[in-house]
Every structure is written in C-alpha cells, then in structure tokens.
Scaffold this motif. Sequence first.
Motif, PDB file in Angstrom:
ATOM      1  N   UNK B 166     138.004  91.696  60.008  1.00 11.37           N
ATOM      2  CA  UNK B 166     138.332  92.186  61.352  1.00 11.37           C
ATOM      3  C   UNK B 166     137.923  93.645  61.471  1.00 11.37           C
ATOM      4  N   UNK B 167     137.382  94.003  62.622  1.00 11.44           N
ATOM      5  CA  UNK B 167     137.208  95.433  62.855  1.00 11.44           C
ATOM      6  C   UNK B 167     137.997  95.817  64.088  1.00 11.44           C
ATOM      7  N   UNK B 275     143.914  86.014  52.600  1.00 10.49           N
ATOM      8  CA  UNK B 275     143.082  87.175  52.278  1.00 10.49           C
ATOM      9  C   UNK B 275     142.491  87.701  53.582  1.00 10.49           C
ATOM     10  N   UNK B 276     142.671  88.979  53.834  1.00 10.29           N
ATOM     11  CA  UNK B 276     142.097  89.570  55.038  1.00 10.29           C
ATOM     12  C   UNK B 276     141.575  90.963  54.733  1.00 10.29           C
ATOM     13  N   UNK B 277     140.550  91.340  55.462  1.00 10.29           N
ATOM     14  CA  UNK B 277     139.909  92.640  55.271  1.00 10.29           C
ATOM     15  C   UNK B 277     139.781  93.287  56.654  1.00 10.29           C
ATOM     16  N   UNK B 278     140.241  94.523  56.754  1.00  6.22           N
ATOM     17  CA  UNK B 278     140.243  95.211  58.051  1.00  6.22           C
ATOM     18  C   UNK B 278     139.439  96.508  57.959  1.00  6.22           C
ATOM     19  N   UNK B 279     138.872  96.833  59.097  1.00  5.88           N
ATOM     20  CA  UNK B 279     138.043  98.039  59.136  1.00  5.88           C
ATOM     21  C   UNK B 279     138.406  98.878  60.353  1.00  5.88           C
ATOM     22  N   UNK B 280     138.531 100.181  60.140  1.00  5.70           N
ATOM     23  CA  UNK B 280     138.777 101.097  61.263  1.00  5.70           C
ATOM     24  C   UNK B 280     137.978 102.371  61.039  1.00  5.70           C
TER      25      UNK B 280
END
Lengths: 954, 424
Positions: B166-167, B275-280
Amino acid sequence: MHAVGPRVENCSVSYVVRRRVIAALAFLVVLAATGCGSGIAPVSLSSSSGLPVILQTVQTVQTGATNQFTAVQQGTVLTGGAWSVVGGGTNGTITASGMYTAPTTVPSPSTVTVQYLYTGQSYMVYFTVVATPAPGSPITVQGATPAVAVLGTDQLTAMQQNAPLTGGQWSVIGGASNGSIDASGLYSAPSSIPNPNTVTIEYILGGQSGTASLTIVPIATTTITVQAAQPSVEISGTDQMVAMQQGNQATGGTWVVIGGASNGTITALGLFQAPSAVPAPSTVQVGYIAGTQIYLVPIAILPSSVIVQAVAPSVLTSLSTNITVTGIGFTPGSAIGVNAVPVRTTYVDSSHLSGTVVLSNPLNVSLDITVIPPGSIGSPSNAIALLARFPSIQVLPAILSGGPITLSISGSQFSTGDVVSISGAPLVTTVNSASSITATGFLPPWTAGSVIVQVAGGDGLQPIAALSVPIQQTAVTFDAASRFANQAAFGPRPDVVMNIQQLGFDGWITQQFQQPALSFSLSASGMTQFLHGAAAGNSLLRQRLSFALQSFIVPHGQNFDPSSTFFERMLETDCSGNFRQLLTDITASPNLGDYLNLANNSASVNTLVQPNQNFARELMQLFSLGPFLLNDDGSFQTDGQGNLLPTYDQSTVIDLTRALTGWTYPSPVNQADVAWGIDWSQPLTTFEARHDHNAKLLFGTVFFPPNQTATQDRSMALDVIFNHPNLPPFLARLLIQRLVTSNPTPGYIQRVSTVFKDNGSGVRGDMTAVVRAILLDPEARLGDTYPSASDGFLKEPVLWQLHIMSVLNTVGSDDQPNYLGSSLGEALWNAPTVFGFFSPSTMIPGTTVSSPEFGLMNNLSTSLKSQVAWAIVKSSMAGFTNNYVPNSWLFQHFTTVPAMVDALNHVLYHGNMSQQEMTAITDYCATLNPFDVQYQLKVALFLALDAESNDVSQ
Amino acid sequence: MTAPLWQDALCVKAFADVTNGYRAVILVTLGGGNDANNMLIPLSAASYAQYAALRSSLAIPISACNVLNSGGGAQSFGLHPALRNVSSFYNSGRAAVVANVGPLARPVTKSQLRANASLVPQALLSHPAGVNQWESSSTEALPSTGWGGRMADLFVSQSGTLPPLFDSGGQSIFTVGRSVQAISVSGVGGQTSAFPTGMQDAMLAIASSDRQSQNRIVAAAAALRVQSIQQQTLIAQAQASGVPLNTVFPNGSFGQAMRSIASIINGRSVIGASRQIFYAQQGSYDTHAAQLAVQNSYLTELDLGLGAMMSALQEMGLQDQVLICTHSDFNRTMLANTVAGSDHAWGSHQLILGGGISGGRIIGTYPDLDLGGAMDLNGYGTWIPSLSVSQMTGAIGTWMGLASSQVSSVFPDLGNFPDGVIAL
C-alpha cells in the motif's frame, strides 16, 4: 580587461562571427572530440573573453600524421609558451613550435589533449586520433560474380587488409554505356553488350583507389514457353497465363498485352482480363518479357454467349422500377446486373429476365445493365445503358466545405414542404419558389470526397431530385488534425482542429510561431489567464511548449502570480528562439534563482563554508544534460562492463557552482511585480564581490581562467553546457515524450538530435527547427494513418483538464478551474519539488513500457478523474457552471446520439473509437429517458471523454 | 474477468495468521535528503566541539538536543530538538538509530573508492538516484523494482484479498514489484459525485474492452481502473472495520497518511492479510539554504506523525508486530554552505521504531568527524557509509519472516557483506 576578441586564421567560420565565437572554441572542442560530431555552431555562441586560445583547425588526426597548432590572442600568434601533449608519448609528440605528430597506433582513450602553457596558465585543445589506412596497402575491389548479364546487377565490395571499406566513391569507367553503380557498390549492367565487353569499376577512398573488371554477357538463351489455361476467352472473362522455363515456372519477367487495354489487361501474376468488347482482330497476343526477349501466346476473344439486346423501360423515373431484360443465353439463376451488382431477378425464359432496380437517390445517372450467369461459369454479357432521369437541380456553392453551409438550389417543381438533405441529414429548408430553394445546415468537417444533396417532397419522405457535390479537399484531414491538436496544442478544440485542417501541420506551426507569448495582466489570476489562453486563445503551441519545457525546467510556485507568470512568459518566448538563450534566461530567472538558491550564492570566504551547489547540479542533471552520457539516439553510453558513464563528477558540480556565484536580485523596477522584496519581472544581476574569481575546471577538461567576471564565467559555463553532446538527445527525448510519444524509437530521437545540432543552416539549438522535427517526424505522423503505430502518451492532469475544456470550448465560469489540477495531482506552476510532477524514467510497473505520466496514476486517481469529468459534463463542477455544454460546438451541431457518437469518434478519437465503445455508449443511451435527448448526449460525451483510450493521446 | 494476481486460495489459510503471525513494515521516505548530521548529534564534549566547528551556522545548541540514554560509558548522543517522541521511544527501548548507512555494493575504503570509480553508487549525490538506491536496496540509479515490491512478490499468498503493498500517495520505486503493484490508500482528494445506476456498467464495459487494447498504455490504465473498481469497496470496508482508534492523528498530509495506514492495519481481518507493507513520503528536506527552520518544521511533522502511529499500534496491540523505518535520498554535507544550508552527501542515519526490536541503541558506527579523513569522500564531510542499505533493509526482510534464500533474492547485494544484516 579583454574587451576585444582575438582574430582567427584558418578557421571555417566567417569573419563576422569570429569575433564573438572564437574564445569559446578552446573549450568547445572537447565536445567534438567525444564522438558526437557536434561540430561548432558559430552564430549560437557568445563570449567576450579576449583570452589566449588555441586554434582548432582539425577535429581528428590520423595515426602518424602531423598537425600544426597555433595559439593566438587578439589576433597575435603567441610565442614563448610551452607546448606539450597531455599523457606523454603514447598520445603523440609536439615540437616547441606546435607541430604535433600523432602516435603510430590509436591511443586509448583516443581523445588527445594538447596543452599550451603560457604566462602561468594552461590552454588546451582536444581532438581524436583515428587510424590511418596502412599506407600503400592495396584496395581490392571484387564483384559477387565476374560476369554480369545485360540489365543484370552485381554487388561490388572494396577491401583493404581484409577489412571492408565504406564511404568511398564508386564509378564506372567509360560512362553510362558501360553501366552504372550506386553509392553502395551495386552495379547495373547496360542494356546491350558494350564493345569491348569488359568494363572497369573503380573505388576511390582517401586518395587511394582499387579497380575490378567485369565481363558483360548476353542473357542465357534458354527457351521460355508461354501457355494459356484456355486458348479462348469470352469478353470480360479471365484466363490464367503461365511462362515455363525448363519445366519450371519462370519468374522475374513482365506480363504485357500487345496492343494495349482495348485488347485486355494482365496482372503481374499473369491473370488475363479480356476486354469488354470483342476487339479487331479478335485474337490478341499476350507476352512475357524476360531479359531482352518476349515470348508470346495468342488468345482468341469470343463474344459473350450471354447477350443482352434490350431493356424495358428504357428510362427510370422513380427510385424503384421493375425492368425486363431481353436477350439470349439466359439460364435459371442468371441475374440482372446493375453496375455489375446483381439484383433480385426472376427467370422468365432463355431470352427474358425480370427484376427490380432500386436507386438510393434520385440522381441522374447512367446504369450498365448486364446479365450475370449463375455461379462463375462464363462471363457476363455485354452491357446496355439504362438512364435514370429525375428533375435536374443545380447547387451552389458547387464545391462544399465542412462547417456551416448555405445551399442555393435551383431546379423546377419545388413546393412547400420540400426538404433538402445532405447524405441523409436534413437541412433547414426554405422554398423560395418552384425553382429556388435555400437550405442551411452543418456539414461535419470530417466529410470528405462528395456528398449527395437531395430534395424530397412530402415532408422529406419522397425524393424528387439529387446531385452529387464534391467536398473541398483540405491540407490535412480533420482526423489527422484532431490528432495533431493533442500533440501541438491542448486538445481538439474544434476551431483549432479546423484551422490545422486548412493550414496543414507545417503551416499551422508557422502561424503559431508568429503568435506572441501570453501577456499576463496583474488584474486577473495568472493561472486563469493560462487556462483561458489554452481554451480560447491562439498562442497554443507556445503554451504547449512552455508546459513541456517546465516538466523538466521546473519553476517554483510562490503563491504570487508574477513569480510564475514571468517564468511562463519567458518559456513561451524562448521556445521559438535558441536553446542557448533559454539557458541564459533560466540561469537569470529570479524564480529558479530563488528556488535553487542561485541568487545570493556567494564564493567561499572560509574553507569550512562552501557555496551552495543546488542550482549547478540541477542545471546539468535536470535542465540540460542528465546524469549519464547518452548517444545521439538517446541510449546510454556504457563502458566495457556495461556500466553507465556519468556525465559529470562532483568536482564539476563544485566548479560550476563556483562559476555561477555572484548573482543577486536587482533593485525592484516594477513595484506591482514585487513580493518578498523581489521584483519577479527582473533577471538576476551580478554581485561581483560575491563571485568566486579563482580558476575553474569543468568536465575535467574545460579550463576557466582566473579573474573572469561573474558574467564571463556564466557565459563560458553555459556555452560548455550548450555544446555538450548530451544536450541534443536529452532534450529530444524529453520533448518527444511530452508532445508525441512516451516510447520514441532511437531513430526518432537521433533525427531530432541531429536537427538540434544543426538546423540545416549550421545553427545549433534552433528550437523552432527542433519542434518541427519532433512534430513532423514520420514517427509522429505514422499514427495519422495507422492507429496502432505507437502508444502515444497518457495525458497528465493539466493536459487532461485542458483537453476537456478545449473539446467543450469553455474558459470556465471563474477561477475555480485553477484548483482542479491540484486535486488531480498536478497544480500548474506548483510542482512539489524541482523534480516536477513525475519522473521521466517512469515505467508502467511490471513492464518495460515507458510512461512518465503513469506515475500520477493510481487506483484512487483513476476513479477521481471519472467523477470530475462527470461533474464537468453535468455542469455541477465548481468553475464549470456557465452552461457551456449546451453552448458548445458539439452540442450545437450534433443533436442525436448517433450524430454525437460519430462526432466524438472524429473529435476525440480521430476516427478510431472502438466498435465496443460505440456499442457501450449507444446501448446505455438507449436505456435512458427518450424525451431527454440532452441528457443522453451528455452521457455519450462523458463516456467518450472518460475512456482510457481517450486519456491516452495515441 | 480474470482474478487479480494476488487472489489465492491460500488467503483463506492466511486469515488464521492475521492475529497471531501478523507482521507489517511501514517505510517513511524523508524526501529531498534529510540532514542526518543534525538528526543524530554527538554530545560528548570533544565530539560536539568538532561537530559545532564543522557545522558553523548549522550547529544546534547542545542544550536543545533530546538526550539519548547511553548504555554505560558508550559515547553519548542526542536527537534533533524536534524529535521528542522518537527520543522517548528510544529511551524506552522501542526505537533505534542506524548510523552512517548508505547505498553500497560491497564494503569499501576511501582509497578503494578513489582507485575504482565503479565502486561508487551510480550518480551518487543525485536526488532521484539516491531515493531509488535506498528504496531498491541497490546501487543502481535506475532500478526496475524496489525492496518493498520484491518482498511483496513473496507475500502475495499471505496478503488476503488485496495486494500486500500500500502507498499513501506519492510515486516510488519501493512499491514496484516484479508482479505485484501497490494500491493507494490516500492521496488525491477533491469533489466527487455519484454515478447514475447503470452508467458504471457502461464505464466498466468500455474499460474492459480498452484493457485488451493493442496500445500498452491504454491497456495498463484500463486494467488499473478495472482493478480499482473491484478494490474500492474492499478498501472502504477494511478502513471502516475494527475497533475505532482513539489516537488522534495530526492534520496535514503525513499525519493523515499515517491515519490511512493505521486504518488499513486495523481492518486487516476484513482483508485477511498476515503480511503487509506500507509506504509513505514525508517532508521536503532539500535544505540548500536556510536549513535550520525548514528541517525543524519537517522533523516536527515527522515526530508527531510517528508518535501517533506508535500510539495507534499500541491501541491495536501490534506494537511489536509493526516496524517503522525511515529512508532518505542521502545525508547532507557536514559543511554548511554560504547561504546557511548544506549540500548533497552520502552516508546517513536512519530511524527504526516498533517491531519489538531491541531498541535504545545506535546500530553501527557513528562516523569520525574528520574533514578530509578516511570517512570523508570529498572534503565536504560526505561520509562513506560503514553500513550498506541492504544490511539494514535485509534485516527488516528477515524480521518480516523471509527465509534466508528469499532474503538473498530480495537483497542480492547482501552476499558481498561478510557481516550480513544488522541485528534488530
């Protein structure tokens, strides 16, 4: 201190320009030596330095050869300095008087620097050592075969020490009677054997030559026999010919019919088509030409076994008429042919057929009536003319053009209630008298060829008379013009498309470059004025180019209009000038000077505090060169291991920084343009005390002597950048991507780079030539003909918004449209960073398809765009409430769903809307309230605007 | 209609892991190149004097720094005055600082770099190259995938009904995988209006047809739209589910990005993800001029947003299962410039928070502040990294549960470092 430039000898540039340019040559030549062939662009340069310079008379020296170098200053040849070759003996030697001798083998790298040390300063010149063909080693020339038949060809090659040669001159000794040879060495033998029958071919390269002898021989005399599938054929029938040679089908020859078309015609594959009447004599000769021989076969032309003798009635006066055909040889299944098209026919007996002729229009025409045998057995009969006779009319104008039309129709028997239509679309009709009608309406501007003007009585249901009227041909088609308007303007604004249609691409570009840049008034929002200009003005190409340029020469939004509008106006002005001027102007821009801290950047006064590198780095990285060395076709240069090669190193960033110190804001001139103490209308001015006056070295090779002024250093620095070989492909790729396609071929980039380097008149950096090269390149234009020729580019939000505003010819009802870009992720003049709104290297994730604008796309923006488009079309969007949709050209002229879909197909899709999309639009509109056509039209417009195939300028 | 890439029968099984085995990483990229020399400040008298001399106009008074607990005798450090929350997490063992880390293909010394230019990361000191190198965990200027995307390729079976990536707005290479692409959970705003019933079907029919277009850009954009229509409901449901959070997130884009990410994490059971990966992205740290005020305002925003996120994780009971780390284009020069700013440099310091790590320590070695010395590439205080980005990000990959062979494939440069990943 050096007010006058030096004089130059042995230089190819003219004297008039020498005074301005020659001081630049000493550092220019490094660019030529890096293999770009950039040459020297005399009129584009400016430098007023009177410093010593080494004359550059050559850019390459052959191994073992010599070249005299001379250093001059203000016209005086310098003596007393010391010459040396950088890198020592492997790069050659030089005498005390400047005579350079190249090494006997090409050094690595092949670029050699000669240095002249004079009064403590070093001056340099750069060139490339290239291999000399080994002296005396012979050039050998060979043909693929030693003997060539008359009219045959032979490929010759020239070799030296087992290496093929190129670039030399080919010639045939003795002239044309001995044959001819092209630049690639392809020899064509003469049509007869010369005397003597041996010819000599010569290849000359660099003062050396080689020859080859070829013997011209007759064509092999094997016998060819020509056979016809049938020895005779009926008129209008066909017969297959074949030429045989030693049991095989002969190829390479040419088929002819002796006596021309009245004896029939034949295709390249030997299919003979008999004439429509029996010729005299009735036997014709078909020939096969091979070499100098012709081989013949006779074919007897027979009358048709089916004969038409009479048709009744003899004249048609209504649109549907039963006719009877009388003749001989009719069989059940025979059909009456009307202009060769079979119509519904009833078999009466072997000499009578009856059928119905249906005409779509009451045109006065002559029809060919034939009888077509059933199946494909036998050939059609002779033809008898059948006239259709309706009341005749005359139409003025005699040639029609797209747009609003007024027709004056004269004829007879007109009566009230008659309706004039064009190709089925009714016009507003006024019956003036029984012999005069006036009709007004709208002819879609994509109409081409001819149209049928028809007068119908009985409220338009009973056609009375018709006439085929030609359409005035335009310079380019409407569809091609609407496609072009996406590339060179802000989308298919109807008036713009029709203007392009009339002027053609080149003519429109010329017209646009004659238009002024926008003049921004302080009394209205600058952004509103920009949008207004795009949606209603006519400086479109300038605005479009400015928008393209600012995608990588990114200004700083300051919330004060003049800070942006002067920058905008500068780009709109400079887009038709020379890129060298643009470099000066952006470096003097208070906007960028503030953004990237060039203004007030100061020389170091303390080794622990250094000048700010921001502007210098981005000037090279973003505005002109890019971080990696490029080939002219935009591909990356690499070393032996495939690594990219940096364009500049950190020391160049630092020294360019130092060269650009000492600039500041001038005292305000126009108070209205002042904010935060800065007058945004005024270029930066020098602050000499803050300039770094020490020497600098750029790109490891270009030396800036000490004690130059801020202006001198800036001028030299921008000259170096302007002449750097990376600039042409860097700029070409970015501009092609903004205007035409995200994925240009290397060849396209190279062609544009070439024009940047030389506009054809020896000028480097001519932006109008570059823009023409981009927009008129065959690759840009291929999509006019072949819809899937390229992927084009995704419209970024500002272009997307202006596309809608252009299509609907709206300027917005207030300033609100300014804010739309920001919510869509692209606020004009207000990029989040100096890197702009998207990266030029963006690929569509998971693919190798370049699409910089795709970087602004995500699952949220895609649905937001749809919502915005729908709100605009419904006139419920802030700023778009001025009822412009019903007033738009589209809604004024296309008032049914089919007409609107047809219009959208041409305006938005330049004729390539998919059948699925048309069906989806039409089907959904059919479910809507049939009494609210306006709503249906809005839905059709929205769906066509909203589709991804419209989001992409293809 | 074809099933989305990430849909997998395994997502049903993954649901069971949502609570127990849930792990997520949040990457925050500090845009523009944060001056880490003023984020982590040496406080011992000798070092501070060295620091202050080199920084001149940029030096932060020692009294203003947030003092970090030093574990018995180790050199003492402080964080930037704005980083109050982060300092507090550090001092309670929930955050760490990774010192002098940057893009490196293999361990190098200054003399090796001088002798062999190919050991220097491509286009070093360039903004886009720097961000790309950090976010791809490589030394390439133009990588085609990011380390988040490459991890996500391996987590598709554990991410439920949405992709694992997710971004919160902003383009990046971090979220580009070989097969998986990120979806956005916030970003562009603006007016919206509902579509009439039936029209959405027509739009979908046109998009589905365009998806088959020969034009590759049309096809990709249409695929994105079809996918977006399918995902929208699911994202909205996820964000609306879970026990409502009491944490108040700051206004402003970063605080709201943290809020969006927290709401997805809170709704993970609707998605079925373990499992999740986030970007900001945060800030605009390219402080070539007037640095002190600008950096202070962005670090304040960062600190408040991170504080809120840590608080929300605590509320959800996920304080040890979600890890936050920072990246930035590069460090800035130790030397100030003539307009009270600093320029582009190399080795930097980064923050790691949460994730149950062993915090309260500086990981790696703070550089010797010797201008022109063995750690300084070019005499401007451009620190040669002593840890590579892949040693830091590889550790996070391991923390996320990648097998060692998977770590090697996602972080290919790691094999060049005998010391391997840093210990979290």
